[in-house]
Scaffold this motif. Structure first.
Motif, PDB file in Angstrom:
ATOM      1  N   TRP A 131      15.695   3.644  16.360  1.00 23.48           N
ATOM      2  CA  TRP A 131      16.141   4.886  15.735  1.00 23.48           C
ATOM      3  C   TRP A 131      17.158   5.611  16.622  1.00 23.48           C
ATOM      4  CZ3 TRP A 131      10.654   4.906  17.039  1.00 23.48           C
ATOM      5  CH2 TRP A 131       9.909   4.115  16.156  1.00 23.48           C
ATOM      6  N   SER A 133      18.554   8.660  15.115  1.00 27.53           N
ATOM      7  CA  SER A 133      18.613   9.987  14.515  1.00 27.53           C
ATOM      8  C   SER A 133      17.251  10.324  13.941  1.00 27.53           C
ATOM      9  CB  SER A 133      19.667  10.046  13.397  1.00 27.53           C
ATOM     10  OG  SER A 133      19.240   9.274  12.273  1.00 27.53           O
ATOM     11  N   ASP A 135      16.709  11.363  10.907  1.00 32.33           N
ATOM     12  CA  ASP A 135      16.624  10.794   9.556  1.00 32.33           C
ATOM     13  C   ASP A 135      16.112   9.354   9.592  1.00 32.33           C
ATOM     14  OD1 ASP A 135      17.465  13.101   8.330  1.00 32.33           O
ATOM     15  OD2 ASP A 135      19.559  12.465   8.108  1.00 32.33           O
ATOM     16  N   GLN A 136      16.597   8.570  10.545  1.00 32.31           N
ATOM     17  CA  GLN A 136      16.143   7.186  10.646  1.00 32.31           C
ATOM     18  C   GLN A 136      14.658   7.114  10.979  1.00 32.31           C
ATOM     19  OE1 GLN A 136      18.725   5.363  13.534  1.00 32.31           O
ATOM     20  NE2 GLN A 136      20.480   5.264  12.139  1.00 32.31           N
ATOM     21  N   ALA A 139      12.593   8.089   7.854  1.00 33.39           N
ATOM     22  CA  ALA A 139      12.558   6.981   6.888  1.00 33.39           C
ATOM     23  C   ALA A 139      11.543   5.927   7.323  1.00 33.39           C
ATOM     24  CB  ALA A 139      13.946   6.363   6.750  1.00 33.39           C
ATOM     25  N   LEU A 236      18.871  21.434  11.163  1.00 30.13           N
ATOM     26  CA  LEU A 236      18.574  20.480  10.093  1.00 30.13           C
ATOM     27  C   LEU A 236      17.758  21.109   8.971  1.00 30.13           C
ATOM     28  CD1 LEU A 236      17.759  17.339  12.284  1.00 30.13           C
ATOM     29  CD2 LEU A 236      19.913  17.925  11.153  1.00 30.13           C
TER      30      LEU A 236
END
Length: 318
Positions: A131, A133, A135-136, A139, A236
Motif C-alpha cells: 500500500w 495510500s 485508499d489502497q 480497499a 481526506l
C-alpha cells in the motif's frame, strides 16, 4: 507561540519572583517512561532548558510504570511548594479511559504550567507492504475484513486510540495488536510480521529515515513537517480527535500561582530559542506553547474526547 510585548515586559519580574515562588532546594521533574525514548528526550530537553532559564537546579527523574500513572500519582501527592514537577504526555488524559480507577484526577489534581511540544500520530506500514495510500489500504481492508492488524505500544495509548478513531471513521475491520513498548512493535512491522502500526512521528522518525517504514496518513490538524506529501485524515474528509502526542509540564494542585506563571513564561522563552527548536525538530517534535489556562482546557477536552472514543470502541478500562 511568540512572546508578546506584554509577556516580554513581565518576564524579568517573573524570573525574579518573590520567595513564595522561589524553591529553596533542587526541583524534581518526574517522568513516567523509561530512559531513552521520545518522551525522555523531550523531557530532558525541557528540564535543561528550564534550568537555564530560572537558574535553579532541576533533577530529572524517570519513574516508569503503568503508562505513566506511577509518576503522575507521586506528583499529585507531593507538596504543592514548587519543588516537584511532572513532565507528562497526553497519556495523562488517555489514562482516564484506559484505567478503571486512577489515584488522581487528571483535571483537578494538577496545576497545568505549560504545554511545550507536539508530534503527530501517523499510520505506518512496512516498506514491504503493497500500500502507498490510505485508499489502497482501505480497499484491502474491505476486501479482507478482519485479516489486517495494527500494532500499538499498548492498550489505551496513542496508537490504540488512533487506530480506533481510524476504524470508526473509515468503517473498516482491522484488529488491534498491543505490544509492551515501541521497539518490539516496530521490529515486527518492519519485518512484515504485522502489516500496520499507529505511532507518533517522534517514536518512528528513526526507522522512517532509514526507509524501513512508509507513512499512509497523518492524524491531527496539520501535515507533519517531515511528511509534506502525506495528507491528514482531516484533508481526506474525516474529522477525528487528535491522537498525536503532546508534552507538557504540571505541578501538584495548589502550587502558588506566582511559581506557575514564572515557570510557564520561562518555558515559553526556552521554546523561542533556535537551539531548542532545532533539538525538538531533530526528534520530529514541534514547539507548541500553551499557557496554564489553555493547557488545562486542552487536558479537559482530551479526557472528554477519549472517553467518548473508548465508549464507542468498547475499550474496557483495566
Amino acid at each position: 507561540m511568540p512572546i508578546t510585548r506584554r509577556s516580554a515586559m513581565t518576564l524579568p519580574s517573573l524570573l525574579a519572583a518573590p520567595a513564595l515562588a522561589q524553591p529553596t532546594r533542587p526541583i524534581r521533574m518526574l517522568m513516567g517512561f523509561p530512559p531513552g525514548g521520545p518522551t525522555d528526550f523531550v523531557g530532558r530537553l525541557t528540564a535543561n532548558g528550564l534550568q537555564d532559564q530560572i537558574g535553579q537546579t532541576i533533577v530529572f527523574e524517570n519513574r516508569p510504570g503503568a503508562n505513566s500513572v506511577l509518576a503522575a500519582e507521586a506528583v499529585a501527592r507531593a507538596a504543592a511548594d514548587g519543588h516537584t514537577l511532572l513532565f507528562a504526555s497526553n497519556s495523562l488524559a488517555m489514562n482516564a479511559s484506559a484505567y478503571a480507577r486512577l489515584p488522581y484526577d487528571p483535571t483537578t489534581s494538577f496545576a497545568p504550567i505549560a504545554m511545550v511540544a507536539t508530534s503527530p500520530n501517523v499510520l505506518w506500514c512496512g516498506t514491504s507492504q503493497p500500500w502507498h495510500s490510505l485508499d489502497q489500504l482501505v480497499a484491502a481492508a474491505k476486501a479482507q475484513p478482519g485479516t489486517l492488524g495494527y500494532a500499538s505500544t499498548g492498550n489505551g495509548g496513542n496508537g490504540h486510540f488512533g487506530g480506533e478513531t481510524l476504524r470508526q471513521a473509515l468503517g473498516i475491520d482491522i484488529s488491534h495488536i498491543p505490544y509492551r513498548g515501541t521497539a518490539p512493535a516496530l521490529l515486527d512491522v518492519i519485518a512484515g510480521r504485522v502489516p500496520l502500526m499507529m505511532q507518533t512521528m517522534v517514536g518512528a522518525i528513526g526507522p522512517y529515515r532509514e526507509n524501513q517504514l512508509r507513512p499512509l496518513v497523518v492524524f491531527g490538524p496539520n501535515r507533519a513537517p517531515e511528511l509534506p506529501d502525506v495528507p491528514t485524515l482531516k484533508e481526506l474528509g474525516h474529522e477525528v480527535p487528535d491522537s498525536g502526542v503532546w508534552f507538557g509540564v504540571l505541578a501538584p494542585a495548589g502550587t502558588p500561582p506566582p511559581f506557575v506563571m514564572r515557570v510557564s513564561h520561562a518555558l515559553q522563552a526556552m521554546l523561542e530559542k533556535p537551539e531548542s527548536r532545532a533539538q525538538l525538530a531533530s526528534q520530529a517534535s514541534v514547539p507548541a506553547y500553551l499557557g496554564p489556562d489553555d493547557f488545562a482546557a486542552r487536558i479537559r477536552t482530551d479526557v472528554t474526547n477519549w472517553a467518548d472514543v473508548a465508549r464507542r470502541a468498547g475499550i474496557r478500562p483495566e
